[in-house]
Design a protein around this motif. Structure first.
Motif, PDB file in Angstrom:
ATOM      1  N   HIS A 122     -20.905 -24.112  51.040  1.00 43.98           N
ATOM      2  CA  HIS A 122     -21.150 -24.365  52.455  1.00 43.98           C
ATOM      3  C   HIS A 122     -19.924 -24.028  53.306  1.00 43.98           C
ATOM      4  O   HIS A 122     -20.029 -23.326  54.302  1.00 43.98           O
ATOM      5  N   ALA A 123     -18.760 -24.529  52.886  1.00 42.91           N
ATOM      6  CA  ALA A 123     -17.543 -24.377  53.687  1.00 42.91           C
ATOM      7  C   ALA A 123     -16.825 -23.056  53.435  1.00 42.91           C
ATOM      8  O   ALA A 123     -16.090 -22.572  54.291  1.00 42.91           O
ATOM      9  N   ARG A 124     -16.988 -22.503  52.243  1.00 45.74           N
ATOM     10  CA  ARG A 124     -16.264 -21.296  51.817  1.00 45.74           C
ATOM     11  C   ARG A 124     -14.754 -21.498  51.899  1.00 45.74           C
ATOM     12  O   ARG A 124     -14.014 -20.611  52.324  1.00 45.74           O
ATOM     13  N   MET A 125     -14.335 -22.698  51.452  1.00 43.50           N
ATOM     14  CA  MET A 125     -12.909 -23.016  51.365  1.00 43.50           C
ATOM     15  C   MET A 125     -12.724 -24.136  50.344  1.00 43.50           C
ATOM     16  O   MET A 125     -13.693 -24.620  49.779  1.00 43.50           O
ATOM     17  N   ARG A 126     -11.454 -24.511  50.132  1.00 40.20           N
ATOM     18  CA  ARG A 126     -11.146 -25.580  49.190  1.00 40.20           C
ATOM     19  C   ARG A 126     -11.726 -26.891  49.698  1.00 40.20           C
ATOM     20  O   ARG A 126     -11.764 -27.135  50.902  1.00 40.20           O
TER      21      ARG A 126
ATOM     22  N   PRO B 101      -7.336 -31.223  56.598  1.00 46.43           N
ATOM     23  CA  PRO B 101      -8.763 -31.124  56.876  1.00 46.43           C
ATOM     24  C   PRO B 101      -9.048 -30.099  57.970  1.00 46.43           C
ATOM     25  O   PRO B 101      -8.287 -29.985  58.938  1.00 46.43           O
ATOM     26  N   CYS B 102     -10.116 -29.338  57.783  1.00 47.07           N
ATOM     27  CA  CYS B 102     -10.466 -28.318  58.774  1.00 47.07           C
ATOM     28  C   CYS B 102     -11.980 -28.283  58.986  1.00 47.07           C
ATOM     29  O   CYS B 102     -12.739 -28.731  58.127  1.00 47.07           O
ATOM     30  N   PRO B 103     -12.420 -27.773  60.127  1.00 50.86           N
ATOM     31  CA  PRO B 103     -13.843 -27.791  60.488  1.00 50.86           C
ATOM     32  C   PRO B 103     -14.728 -27.028  59.499  1.00 50.86           C
ATOM     33  O   PRO B 103     -14.302 -26.046  58.903  1.00 50.86           O
ATOM     34  N   VAL B 104     -15.944 -27.537  59.373  1.00 50.94           N
ATOM     35  CA  VAL B 104     -16.954 -26.912  58.518  1.00 50.94           C
ATOM     36  C   VAL B 104     -18.199 -26.618  59.349  1.00 50.94           C
ATOM     37  O   VAL B 104     -18.419 -27.235  60.389  1.00 50.94           O
ATOM     38  N   PRO B 105     -19.022 -25.678  58.889  1.00 49.24           N
ATOM     39  CA  PRO B 105     -20.270 -25.384  59.611  1.00 49.24           C
ATOM     40  C   PRO B 105     -21.195 -26.600  59.614  1.00 49.24           C
ATOM     41  O   PRO B 105     -21.160 -27.438  58.712  1.00 49.24           O
ATOM     42  N   SER B 106     -22.048 -26.670  60.617  1.00 48.48           N
ATOM     43  CA  SER B 106     -23.079 -27.706  60.626  1.00 48.48           C
ATOM     44  C   SER B 106     -24.213 -27.277  59.685  1.00 48.48           C
ATOM     45  O   SER B 106     -24.195 -26.169  59.155  1.00 48.48           O
TER      46      SER B 106
ATOM     47  N   THR C  76     -19.190 -37.331  49.294  1.00 49.91           N
ATOM     48  CA  THR C  76     -18.590 -36.800  50.514  1.00 49.91           C
ATOM     49  C   THR C  76     -17.393 -35.966  50.110  1.00 49.91           C
ATOM     50  O   THR C  76     -16.551 -36.419  49.319  1.00 49.91           O
ATOM     51  N   PHE C  77     -17.339 -34.751  50.641  1.00 52.92           N
ATOM     52  CA  PHE C  77     -16.222 -33.841  50.404  1.00 52.92           C
ATOM     53  C   PHE C  77     -15.585 -33.498  51.736  1.00 52.92           C
ATOM     54  O   PHE C  77     -16.260 -33.477  52.767  1.00 52.92           O
ATOM     55  N   VAL C  78     -14.297 -33.195  51.699  1.00 51.44           N
ATOM     56  CA  VAL C  78     -13.563 -32.760  52.877  1.00 51.44           C
ATOM     57  C   VAL C  78     -13.042 -31.359  52.605  1.00 51.44           C
ATOM     58  O   VAL C  78     -12.493 -31.085  51.532  1.00 51.44           O
ATOM     59  N   ALA C  79     -13.213 -30.479  53.595  1.00 48.48           N
ATOM     60  CA  ALA C  79     -12.720 -29.105  53.499  1.00 48.48           C
ATOM     61  C   ALA C  79     -11.247 -29.079  53.886  1.00 48.48           C
ATOM     62  O   ALA C  79     -10.825 -29.775  54.819  1.00 48.48           O
ATOM     63  N   LEU C  80     -10.475 -28.281  53.152  1.00 53.32           N
ATOM     64  CA  LEU C  80      -9.031 -28.195  53.384  1.00 53.32           C
ATOM     65  C   LEU C  80      -8.610 -26.763  53.672  1.00 53.32           C
ATOM     66  O   LEU C  80      -9.084 -25.826  53.036  1.00 53.32           O
ATOM     67  N   ASP C  81      -7.647 -26.630  54.596  1.00 54.11           N
ATOM     68  CA  ASP C  81      -7.081 -25.312  54.875  1.00 54.11           C
ATOM     69  C   ASP C  81      -5.946 -25.016  53.888  1.00 54.11           C
ATOM     70  O   ASP C  81      -5.716 -25.779  52.945  1.00 54.11           O
ATOM     71  N   GLU C  82      -5.227 -23.943  54.113  1.00 55.53           N
ATOM     72  CA  GLU C  82      -4.167 -23.511  53.195  1.00 55.53           C
ATOM     73  C   GLU C  82      -3.004 -24.509  53.130  1.00 55.53           C
ATOM     74  O   GLU C  82      -2.237 -24.512  52.177  1.00 55.53           O
ATOM     75  N   GLN C  83      -2.867 -25.352  54.144  1.00 57.38           N
ATOM     76  CA  GLN C  83      -1.803 -26.375  54.158  1.00 57.38           C
ATOM     77  C   GLN C  83      -2.328 -27.730  53.684  1.00 57.38           C
ATOM     78  O   GLN C  83      -1.682 -28.758  53.872  1.00 57.38           O
ATOM     79  N   SER C  84      -3.510 -27.728  53.077  1.00 56.58           N
ATOM     80  CA  SER C  84      -4.164 -28.943  52.581  1.00 56.58           C
ATOM     81  C   SER C  84      -4.473 -29.943  53.689  1.00 56.58           C
ATOM     82  O   SER C  84      -4.508 -31.149  53.459  1.00 56.58           O
TER      83      SER C  84
ATOM     84  N   THR D  41     -22.993 -32.633  58.016  1.00 52.56           N
ATOM     85  CA  THR D  41     -21.545 -32.488  58.143  1.00 52.56           C
ATOM     86  C   THR D  41     -21.046 -33.246  59.363  1.00 52.56           C
ATOM     87  O   THR D  41     -21.794 -33.485  60.322  1.00 52.56           O
ATOM     88  N   HIS D  42     -19.804 -33.627  59.279  1.00 53.45           N
ATOM     89  CA  HIS D  42     -19.077 -34.141  60.434  1.00 53.45           C
ATOM     90  C   HIS D  42     -18.048 -33.056  60.728  1.00 53.45           C
ATOM     91  O   HIS D  42     -18.252 -31.902  60.347  1.00 53.45           O
ATOM     92  N   ARG D  43     -16.938 -33.349  61.320  1.00 53.70           N
ATOM     93  CA  ARG D  43     -15.979 -32.299  61.661  1.00 53.70           C
ATOM     94  C   ARG D  43     -15.507 -31.538  60.423  1.00 53.70           C
ATOM     95  O   ARG D  43     -15.705 -30.337  60.310  1.00 53.70           O
ATOM     96  N   SER D  44     -14.883 -32.228  59.490  1.00 50.79           N
ATOM     97  CA  SER D  44     -14.349 -31.574  58.288  1.00 50.79           C
ATOM     98  C   SER D  44     -14.989 -32.099  57.007  1.00 50.79           C
ATOM     99  O   SER D  44     -14.655 -31.641  55.926  1.00 50.79           O
ATOM    100  N   SER D  45     -15.886 -33.062  57.139  1.00 44.75           N
ATOM    101  CA  SER D  45     -16.507 -33.656  55.951  1.00 44.75           C
ATOM    102  C   SER D  45     -17.943 -33.184  55.787  1.00 44.75           C
ATOM    103  O   SER D  45     -18.605 -32.795  56.744  1.00 44.75           O
ATOM    104  N   MET D  46     -18.383 -33.233  54.536  1.00 45.31           N
ATOM    105  CA  MET D  46     -19.735 -32.827  54.176  1.00 45.31           C
ATOM    106  C   MET D  46     -20.339 -33.885  53.276  1.00 45.31           C
ATOM    107  O   MET D  46     -19.704 -34.312  52.313  1.00 45.31           O
ATOM    108  N   GLU D  47     -21.560 -34.292  53.592  1.00 44.98           N
ATOM    109  CA  GLU D  47     -22.300 -35.189  52.705  1.00 44.98           C
ATOM    110  C   GLU D  47     -23.151 -34.315  51.800  1.00 44.98           C
ATOM    111  O   GLU D  47     -23.858 -33.431  52.283  1.00 44.98           O
ATOM    112  N   ILE D  48     -23.077 -34.571  50.501  1.00 46.95           N
ATOM    113  CA  ILE D  48     -23.847 -33.802  49.524  1.00 46.95           C
ATOM    114  C   ILE D  48     -24.754 -34.752  48.765  1.00 46.95           C
ATOM    115  O   ILE D  48     -24.299 -35.769  48.239  1.00 46.95           O
ATOM    116  N   TYR D  49     -26.035 -34.431  48.725  1.00 50.14           N
ATOM    117  CA  TYR D  49     -27.000 -35.202  47.937  1.00 50.14           C
ATOM    118  C   TYR D  49     -27.063 -34.577  46.557  1.00 50.14           C
ATOM    119  O   TYR D  49     -27.194 -33.357  46.421  1.00 50.14           O
TER     120      TYR D  49
END
Length: 162
Positions: free
Chosen positions: A51-55, A125-130, A115-123, A85-93
């Protein structure tokens, strides 16, 4: 900068199939809960990364419900998809279905929300798609996700003493 991209829930769908052997089970000849949780976390992580295409990192697991035992010789399907999704978090069933390979009988044996959080290169949290739900189940989980998010947030605040 906010990410305004929307992705279909089905784009994150991930499925893993395993056959349960004696080394996967406890002294009751049922699958170790921790082993199953490992599989669930891995499948959820793949769904989140799709979904996020990132770490991503696991932030929480809740509503982990063991409904029926999984036995030696059963095949299991561990399925996951992003529900909300919220800003940087994703709920996964995540759901686990067993199949008796001789009779064909299938049962949902475990369900959970990760719940997972997407991380940028500096670890950071960063935005994810809705998420755009399509199926009836996806729509139901999407509609009820904000309440689960609020419950998680309150639980975390209560534990941190804030």
């Amino acid at each position: 900068m906010e990410n305004t991209l929307t992705k279909k829930a089905s784009e994150s769908r991930t499925l893993m199939t395993q056959l349960i052997f004696p080394h996967d089970t406890n002294h009751y000849d049922t699958m170790f809960g921790g082993k199953l949780m490992e599989y669930m976390d891995k499948v959820a992580a793949i769904a989140a990364m799709r979904h996020a295409r990132m770490r991503v990192v696991t932030a929480s697991t809740d509503s982990l419900d063991f409904l029926k035992p999984i036995r030696i010789g059963d095949a299991i399907e561990v399925e996951a998809f992003v529900t909300w999704t919220h800003r940087s978090s994703m709920e996964i069933y995540v759901s686990v279905t067993t199949e008796n390979l001789y009779s064909g009988a299938r049962d949902v044996t475990v369900t959970a929300f990760f719940t997972f959080v997407a991380l940028d290169e500096q670890s950071k949290p960063c935005p994810v798609p809705s998420v755009q739900p399509e199926s009836e189940l996806e729509q139901q989980l999407y509609a009820t996700a904000p309440e689960r998010y609020a419950q998680r947030k309150k639980r975390k605040q209560d534990r941190l003493g804030n």
